[in-house]
Design a protein around this motif. Structure first.
Motif, PDB file in Angstrom:
ATOM      1  N   TYR A  95      -3.711  -0.097   7.655  1.00 22.95           N
ATOM      2  CA  TYR A  95      -2.845   0.458   8.676  1.00 22.95           C
ATOM      3  C   TYR A  95      -3.225   1.909   8.967  1.00 22.95           C
ATOM      4  N   CYS A  96      -3.180   2.233  10.222  1.00 21.24           N
ATOM      5  CA  CYS A  96      -3.349   3.602  10.684  1.00 21.24           C
ATOM      6  C   CYS A  96      -1.954   4.215  10.832  1.00 21.24           C
ATOM      7  N   ALA A  97      -1.822   5.511  10.528  1.00 23.42           N
ATOM      8  CA  ALA A  97      -0.528   6.166  10.629  1.00 23.42           C
ATOM      9  C   ALA A  97      -0.711   7.591  11.139  1.00 23.42           C
ATOM     10  N   ALA A  98       0.339   8.117  11.757  1.00 26.29           N
ATOM     11  CA  ALA A  98       0.289   9.466  12.324  1.00 26.29           C
ATOM     12  C   ALA A  98       1.498  10.271  11.889  1.00 26.29           C
ATOM     13  N   ARG A  99       1.297  11.556  11.700  1.00 27.52           N
ATOM     14  CA  ARG A  99       2.389  12.474  11.397  1.00 27.52           C
ATOM     15  C   ARG A  99       2.118  13.777  12.130  1.00 27.52           C
ATOM     16  N   HIS A 100       3.168  14.390  12.654  1.00 29.41           N
ATOM     17  CA  HIS A 100       2.993  15.670  13.337  1.00 29.41           C
ATOM     18  C   HIS A 100       2.491  16.697  12.321  1.00 29.41           C
ATOM     19  N   PHE A 101       1.621  17.584  12.744  1.00 30.66           N
ATOM     20  CA  PHE A 101       0.978  18.501  11.805  1.00 30.66           C
ATOM     21  C   PHE A 101       1.967  19.438  11.130  1.00 30.66           C
ATOM     22  N   THR A 102       3.192  19.552  11.668  1.00 31.47           N
ATOM     23  CA  THR A 102       4.192  20.434  11.076  1.00 31.47           C
ATOM     24  C   THR A 102       5.001  19.750   9.964  1.00 31.47           C
ATOM     25  N   ARG A 103       4.799  18.422   9.801  1.00 35.59           N
ATOM     26  CA  ARG A 103       5.555  17.718   8.761  1.00 35.59           C
ATOM     27  C   ARG A 103       5.174  18.245   7.387  1.00 35.59           C
ATOM     28  N   SER A 104       6.178  18.306   6.483  1.00 37.10           N
ATOM     29  CA  SER A 104       5.931  18.861   5.159  1.00 37.10           C
ATOM     30  C   SER A 104       5.954  17.817   4.052  1.00 37.10           C
ATOM     31  N   LEU A 105       6.388  16.588   4.351  1.00 38.93           N
ATOM     32  CA  LEU A 105       6.401  15.563   3.304  1.00 38.93           C
ATOM     33  C   LEU A 105       4.974  15.251   2.868  1.00 38.93           C
ATOM     34  N   SER A 106       4.876  14.700   1.672  1.00 39.18           N
ATOM     35  CA  SER A 106       3.569  14.410   1.095  1.00 39.18           C
ATOM     36  C   SER A 106       2.693  13.577   2.028  1.00 39.18           C
ATOM     37  N   ILE A 107       1.439  13.942   2.112  1.00 38.93           N
ATOM     38  CA  ILE A 107       0.499  13.218   2.973  1.00 38.93           C
ATOM     39  C   ILE A 107       0.085  11.884   2.377  1.00 38.93           C
ATOM     40  N   ALA A 108       0.398  11.659   1.109  1.00 37.29           N
ATOM     41  CA  ALA A 108      -0.056  10.442   0.436  1.00 37.29           C
ATOM     42  C   ALA A 108       1.061   9.421   0.236  1.00 37.29           C
ATOM     43  N   THR A 109       2.152   9.566   0.965  1.00 37.03           N
ATOM     44  CA  THR A 109       3.251   8.611   0.878  1.00 37.03           C
ATOM     45  C   THR A 109       3.589   8.053   2.252  1.00 37.03           C
ATOM     46  N   LYS A 110       4.135   6.846   2.264  1.00 38.24           N
ATOM     47  CA  LYS A 110       4.525   6.218   3.524  1.00 38.24           C
ATOM     48  C   LYS A 110       5.543   7.072   4.264  1.00 38.24           C
ATOM     49  N   ARG A 111       6.465   7.684   3.509  1.00 40.62           N
ATOM     50  CA  ARG A 111       7.531   8.471   4.133  1.00 40.62           C
ATOM     51  C   ARG A 111       6.999   9.673   4.885  1.00 40.62           C
ATOM     52  N   GLY A 112       5.771  10.060   4.598  1.00 40.98           N
ATOM     53  CA  GLY A 112       5.202  11.239   5.237  1.00 40.98           C
ATOM     54  C   GLY A 112       4.696  10.997   6.644  1.00 40.98           C
ATOM     55  N   TYR A 113       4.776   9.749   7.121  1.00 39.42           N
ATOM     56  CA  TYR A 113       4.217   9.395   8.421  1.00 39.42           C
ATOM     57  C   TYR A 113       5.290   8.798   9.315  1.00 39.42           C
ATOM     58  N   ASP A 114       5.190   9.102  10.594  1.00 42.35           N
ATOM     59  CA  ASP A 114       6.224   8.716  11.545  1.00 42.35           C
ATOM     60  C   ASP A 114       5.854   7.493  12.381  1.00 42.35           C
ATOM     61  N   TYR A 115       4.571   7.285  12.581  1.00 42.65           N
ATOM     62  CA  TYR A 115       4.125   6.222  13.481  1.00 42.65           C
ATOM     63  C   TYR A 115       3.065   5.377  12.785  1.00 42.65           C
ATOM     64  N   TRP A 116       3.130   4.075  13.074  1.00 43.64           N
ATOM     65  CA  TRP A 116       2.244   3.115  12.407  1.00 43.64           C
ATOM     66  C   TRP A 116       1.644   2.140  13.412  1.00 43.64           C
ATOM     67  N   GLY A 117       0.419   1.713  13.132  1.00 42.13           N
ATOM     68  CA  GLY A 117      -0.171   0.636  13.897  1.00 42.13           C
ATOM     69  C   GLY A 117       0.235  -0.711  13.327  1.00 42.13           C
ATOM     70  N   GLN A 118      -0.310  -1.755  13.927  1.00 42.76           N
ATOM     71  CA  GLN A 118       0.065  -3.114  13.526  1.00 42.76           C
ATOM     72  C   GLN A 118      -0.784  -3.641  12.374  1.00 42.76           C
ATOM     73  N   GLY A 119      -1.862  -2.950  12.078  1.00 40.15           N
ATOM     74  CA  GLY A 119      -2.711  -3.322  10.953  1.00 40.15           C
ATOM     75  C   GLY A 119      -3.895  -4.177  11.348  1.00 40.15           C
ATOM     76  N   THR A 120      -4.942  -4.111  10.543  1.00 41.31           N
ATOM     77  CA  THR A 120      -6.129  -4.939  10.741  1.00 41.31           C
ATOM     78  C   THR A 120      -6.574  -5.464   9.380  1.00 41.31           C
ATOM     79  N   GLN A 121      -6.905  -6.751   9.330  1.00 44.85           N
ATOM     80  CA  GLN A 121      -7.233  -7.395   8.060  1.00 44.85           C
ATOM     81  C   GLN A 121      -8.673  -7.110   7.667  1.00 44.85           C
ATOM     82  N   VAL A 122      -8.843  -6.720   6.416  1.00 45.98           N
ATOM     83  CA  VAL A 122     -10.170  -6.571   5.821  1.00 45.98           C
ATOM     84  C   VAL A 122     -10.241  -7.507   4.621  1.00 45.98           C
TER      85      VAL A 122
END
Length: 126
Positions: A95-122
């Motif tokens: 999954y690809c995810a995006a977070r505004h550069f001003t966000r302060s939550l951890s970059i390595a957790t799901k909670r740190g991101y606001d937007y998500w793609g639908q995913g691609t299978q590998v």
């Protein structure tokens, strides 16, 4: 809102390579840090890599260091994940995810991101 669409997944043999892409739309792409996560069947979604808004800073999970490379092209509103030396244990939905550069939550957790793609299978075969 930021819309994210991943592509590039597929089936590859162990030791092979794949390049995932994530195309973004809706907001100014260069205002967002971007991340990649994976989710294997029956497991929690876990962090893979992150790149900051400018592309000048990257961070990786220990499990992919030296094998995966995250990059971005702000002119194309796209983030990439180059995956080399793939292992069967890399098999997952990515999954690809995006977070505004001003966000302060951890970059390595799901909670740190606001937007998500639908995913691609590998899928990596042994």
């Amino acid at each position: 809102q930021v819309q994210l669409v991943e592509s590039g997944g597929g089936l590859v043999q162990a030791g092979g390579s794949l390049r995932l892409s994530c195309a973004a739309s809706g907001r100014t792409f260069s205002n967002y840090d971007m991340g990649w996560f994976l989710q294997a069947p029956g497991k929690e979604r876990e962090f893979v890599a992150r790149i900051n808004w400018s592309g000048g800073s990257t961070y990786y999970a220990d499990s992919v260091k030296g094998r995966f490379t995250i990059s971005r092209d702000n002119a194309k509103n796209t983030v990439y994940l180059q995956m080399n030396s793939l292992k069967p244990e890399d098999t997952a939905v990515y999954y690809c995810a995006a977070r505004h550069f001003t966000r302060s939550l951890s970059i390595a957790t799901k909670r740190g991101y606001d937007y998500w793609g639908q995913g691609t299978q590998v899928t990596v075969s042994s």
